[in-house]
Design a protein around this motif. Structure first.
Motif, PDB file in Angstrom:
ATOM      1  N   ARG A 158       8.860  30.506  75.614  1.00 24.51           N
ATOM      2  CA  ARG A 158       8.145  29.482  75.996  1.00 24.51           C
ATOM      3  C   ARG A 158       8.778  28.167  75.927  1.00 24.51           C
ATOM      4  NH1 ARG A 158       3.276  30.654  71.384  1.00 24.51           N
ATOM      5  NH2 ARG A 158       2.453  28.385  72.289  1.00 24.51           N
TER       6      ARG A 158
ATOM      7  N   ASP B 277       0.367  36.686  71.981  1.00 25.64           N
ATOM      8  CA  ASP B 277       0.915  35.855  70.725  1.00 25.64           C
ATOM      9  C   ASP B 277       0.493  34.301  71.358  1.00 25.64           C
ATOM     10  OD1 ASP B 277       1.907  37.987  69.312  1.00 25.64           O
ATOM     11  OD2 ASP B 277       3.764  37.412  69.857  1.00 25.64           O
ATOM     12  N   LEU B 278       0.940  34.125  72.512  1.00 24.76           N
ATOM     13  CA  LEU B 278       0.387  32.597  72.849  1.00 24.76           C
ATOM     14  C   LEU B 278      -1.333  32.415  73.041  1.00 24.76           C
ATOM     15  CD1 LEU B 278       2.061  30.744  75.848  1.00 24.76           C
ATOM     16  CD2 LEU B 278      -0.614  30.939  75.741  1.00 24.76           C
TER      17      LEU B 278
ATOM     18  N   ALA C 267      -3.513  33.640  71.334  1.00 26.86           N
ATOM     19  CA  ALA C 267      -3.773  33.830  69.854  1.00 26.86           C
ATOM     20  C   ALA C 267      -3.539  32.454  69.066  1.00 26.86           C
ATOM     21  CB  ALA C 267      -3.366  34.722  68.994  1.00 26.86           C
ATOM     22  N   SER C 268      -2.514  31.562  69.504  1.00 27.24           N
ATOM     23  CA  SER C 268      -1.930  30.314  69.093  1.00 27.24           C
ATOM     24  C   SER C 268      -2.748  29.168  69.526  1.00 27.24           C
ATOM     25  CB  SER C 268      -0.597  30.233  69.456  1.00 27.24           C
ATOM     26  OG  SER C 268      -0.452  29.995  70.867  1.00 27.24           O
ATOM     27  N   ASP C 269      -2.450  28.024  68.969  1.00 28.86           N
ATOM     28  CA  ASP C 269      -3.115  26.905  69.295  1.00 28.86           C
ATOM     29  C   ASP C 269      -2.431  26.078  70.373  1.00 28.86           C
ATOM     30  OD1 ASP C 269      -4.885  26.972  67.257  1.00 28.86           O
ATOM     31  OD2 ASP C 269      -3.588  26.031  65.746  1.00 28.86           O
ATOM     32  N   TYR C 270      -2.218  26.959  71.423  1.00 31.19           N
ATOM     33  CA  TYR C 270      -1.419  26.519  72.857  1.00 31.19           C
ATOM     34  C   TYR C 270      -2.286  25.212  73.561  1.00 31.19           C
ATOM     35  CZ  TYR C 270      -5.318  28.564  75.370  1.00 31.19           C
ATOM     36  OH  TYR C 270      -6.543  29.078  76.229  1.00 31.19           O
TER      37      TYR C 270
ATOM     38  N   GLN D 218      -2.569  22.698  71.993  1.00 27.60           N
ATOM     39  CA  GLN D 218      -2.168  21.418  71.363  1.00 27.60           C
ATOM     40  C   GLN D 218      -0.562  20.964  72.056  1.00 27.60           C
ATOM     41  OE1 GLN D 218      -1.470  22.023  67.189  1.00 27.60           O
ATOM     42  NE2 GLN D 218      -3.762  22.698  66.948  1.00 27.60           N
ATOM     43  N   THR D 219      -0.088  21.887  72.996  1.00 28.53           N
ATOM     44  CA  THR D 219       1.146  21.752  73.565  1.00 28.53           C
ATOM     45  C   THR D 219       1.217  20.605  74.504  1.00 28.53           C
ATOM     46  OG1 THR D 219       0.541  23.194  75.206  1.00 28.53           O
ATOM     47  CG2 THR D 219       1.448  24.197  73.408  1.00 28.53           C
TER      48      THR D 219
END
Length: 208
Positions: free
Chosen positions: A162, A193-194, A196-199, A201-202
């Motif tokens: 990432r 994994d990405l 499932a993440s708070d992507y 917010q990137t």
């Protein structure tokens, strides 16, 4: 999007059709390859591949994988939908160039001629994550959308990593037809994994 684009005279002579982007126009994930595959040139859908998957440039595929199969495993493509009209969820597909020469890669000039189309698609879709597919796409998107020097971005070193940049996060991949089974699994696990993440917010983060 011009369906009769004549910006690259040499490619006009070799293409079957202009292959613009395709998919969910509200997608978070935008995949960018180098040029249309042979099947994409025939069907008009980026990343289209024959079944069973093979290297459409004439060599045997190493693992027999395709981007569509990877998206199906992630639940982002309906496995029952036809190749000429895949049903994609949260995914948009496109390329650096819109036309195909079967015997060579696109030139820098041809990529530059197509850049307004790619820029327009990225602005229209406004994705959260850019997925450069292959070395050329990583280099072009990396220069434009990250602060990392282009010389520090490469595949397979950055496969399934990432990379945070200017307004987007990049998750590069080796071209599916060139991936080993291990590389395919590593990318799929990283992308699960990405997702499932708070992507979301990137966006706006400017460091790698």
């Amino acid at each position: 999007m011009d369906e009769e684009c004549r910006n690259c005279p040499a490619l006009c002579e070799t293409r079957t059709q202009v292959v613009h982007g395709y998919g969910d126009v509200s997608a978070d994930f935008l995949f960018v390859g180098e040029r249309p595959t042979a099947s994409a040139d025939e069907l008009g859908v980026p990343f289209a591949s024959p079944e069973p998957s093979s290297d459409d440039d004439g060599a045997d595929a190493r693992s027999g994988t395709s981007l569509r199969r990877m998206l199906e495993r992630l639940g982002l493509c309906d496995s029952t939908s036809p190749a000429e009209e895949p049903v994609l969820e949260n995914v948009y597909l496109t390329n650096l160039t819109r036309c195909r020469d079967p015997d060579r890669r696109p030139t820098d000039e041809e990529i530059g001629n197509c850049d307004p189309y790619l820029t327009a698609e990225i602005r229209m879709i406004n994705p959260e994550i850019l997925i450069p597919v292959g070395e050329r796409a990583l280099r072009e998107l990396g220069m434009e959308y990250t602060t990392t020097p282009a010389g520090e971005l490469s595949l397979p070193a950055d496969h399934a990593t990432r990379i945070r940049g200017r307004g987007f996060e990049l998750v590069p991949m080796v071209e599916p037809r060139d991936q080993s089974d291990g590389q395919t699994q590593a990318w799929l696990e990283a992308f699960v994994d990405l997702m499932a993440s708070d992507y979301r917010q990137t966006k706006g983060q400017r460091d790698r």
